[in-house]
Write a protein that holds these residues in place. Sequence first.
Motif, PDB file in Angstrom:
ATOM      1  N   GLU A  92       0.830  -1.210   0.000  1.00  0.00           N
ATOM      2  CA  GLU A  92       0.000   0.000   0.000  1.00  0.00           C
ATOM      3  C   GLU A  92       0.866   1.263   0.000  1.00  0.00           C
ATOM      4  O   GLU A  92       0.582   2.223  -0.715  1.00  0.00           O
ATOM      5  N   LEU A  93       1.955   1.250   0.785  1.00  0.00           N
ATOM      6  CA  LEU A  93       2.871   2.389   0.791  1.00  0.00           C
ATOM      7  C   LEU A  93       3.529   2.555  -0.574  1.00  0.00           C
ATOM      8  O   LEU A  93       3.654   3.672  -1.076  1.00  0.00           O
ATOM      9  N   LEU A  94       3.922   1.454  -1.188  1.00  0.00           N
ATOM     10  CA  LEU A  94       4.522   1.510  -2.513  1.00  0.00           C
ATOM     11  C   LEU A  94       3.545   2.111  -3.523  1.00  0.00           C
ATOM     12  O   LEU A  94       3.911   2.997  -4.305  1.00  0.00           O
ATOM     13  N   ALA A  95       2.304   1.678  -3.517  1.00  0.00           N
ATOM     14  CA  ALA A  95       1.290   2.234  -4.425  1.00  0.00           C
ATOM     15  C   ALA A  95       1.058   3.713  -4.146  1.00  0.00           C
ATOM     16  O   ALA A  95       0.941   4.518  -5.077  1.00  0.00           O
ATOM     17  N   TRP A  96       0.989   4.081  -2.884  1.00  0.00           N
ATOM     18  CA  TRP A  96       0.809   5.488  -2.500  1.00  0.00           C
ATOM     19  C   TRP A  96       1.957   6.328  -3.040  1.00  0.00           C
ATOM     20  O   TRP A  96       1.757   7.403  -3.602  1.00  0.00           O
ATOM     21  N   THR A  97       3.182   5.808  -2.898  1.00  0.00           N
ATOM     22  CA  THR A  97       4.373   6.524  -3.353  1.00  0.00           C
ATOM     23  C   THR A  97       4.350   6.718  -4.870  1.00  0.00           C
ATOM     24  O   THR A  97       4.622   7.808  -5.372  1.00  0.00           O
ATOM     25  N   GLU A  98       4.015   5.663  -5.601  1.00  0.00           N
ATOM     26  CA  GLU A  98       3.971   5.767  -7.062  1.00  0.00           C
ATOM     27  C   GLU A  98       2.950   6.814  -7.512  1.00  0.00           C
ATOM     28  O   GLU A  98       3.190   7.563  -8.452  1.00  0.00           O
ATOM     29  N   GLU A 141       9.172  17.725  -3.707  1.00  0.00           N
ATOM     30  CA  GLU A 141       9.497  16.518  -2.951  1.00  0.00           C
ATOM     31  C   GLU A 141       8.227  15.743  -2.641  1.00  0.00           C
ATOM     32  O   GLU A 141       7.131  16.305  -2.604  1.00  0.00           O
ATOM     33  N   LEU A 142       8.396  14.458  -2.415  1.00  0.00           N
ATOM     34  CA  LEU A 142       7.256  13.642  -2.010  1.00  0.00           C
ATOM     35  C   LEU A 142       6.812  14.061  -0.616  1.00  0.00           C
ATOM     36  O   LEU A 142       7.645  14.363   0.247  1.00  0.00           O
ATOM     37  N   PRO A 143       5.517  14.057  -0.367  1.00  0.00           N
ATOM     38  CA  PRO A 143       5.017  14.458   0.949  1.00  0.00           C
ATOM     39  C   PRO A 143       5.143  13.340   1.972  1.00  0.00           C
ATOM     40  O   PRO A 143       5.585  12.229   1.662  1.00  0.00           O
ATOM     41  N   GLU A 144       4.746  13.629   3.189  1.00  0.00           N
ATOM     42  CA  GLU A 144       4.639  12.626   4.247  1.00  0.00           C
ATOM     43  C   GLU A 144       3.358  11.824   4.005  1.00  0.00           C
ATOM     44  O   GLU A 144       2.309  12.404   3.754  1.00  0.00           O
ATOM     45  N   PRO A 145       3.415  10.513   4.078  1.00  0.00           N
ATOM     46  CA  PRO A 145       2.187   9.716   4.008  1.00  0.00           C
ATOM     47  C   PRO A 145       1.344   9.945   5.267  1.00  0.00           C
ATOM     48  O   PRO A 145       1.848  10.437   6.281  1.00  0.00           O
TER      49      PRO A 145
END
Length: 87
Positions: free
Chosen positions: A18-24, A63-67
Amino acid sequence: MTVALMWEARAVPGRGAELLAWTEERVRELPVSPLRRETFRAPQDRVLVITWWAAPYDADLPELPEPDAELVSRAVHRWRFESLGGR
């Protein structure tokens, strides 16, 4: 100059996919595309994203945000590096 931004997060146990999908999804939402990007995964549900940018070291880069807090087990780690060239 080339700058590399590193973003690393550790998911709550069992939520690595789920974290990987969120990151993508977040990478696709960046307002500007980097020169290059690589995404990695590791044991303990960790995800690492490295983006490369043609910019000065101190440039204001997207930059990528905080999940969301319920997805990660700790705060995101971030690092910025200046490339010294490849071999």
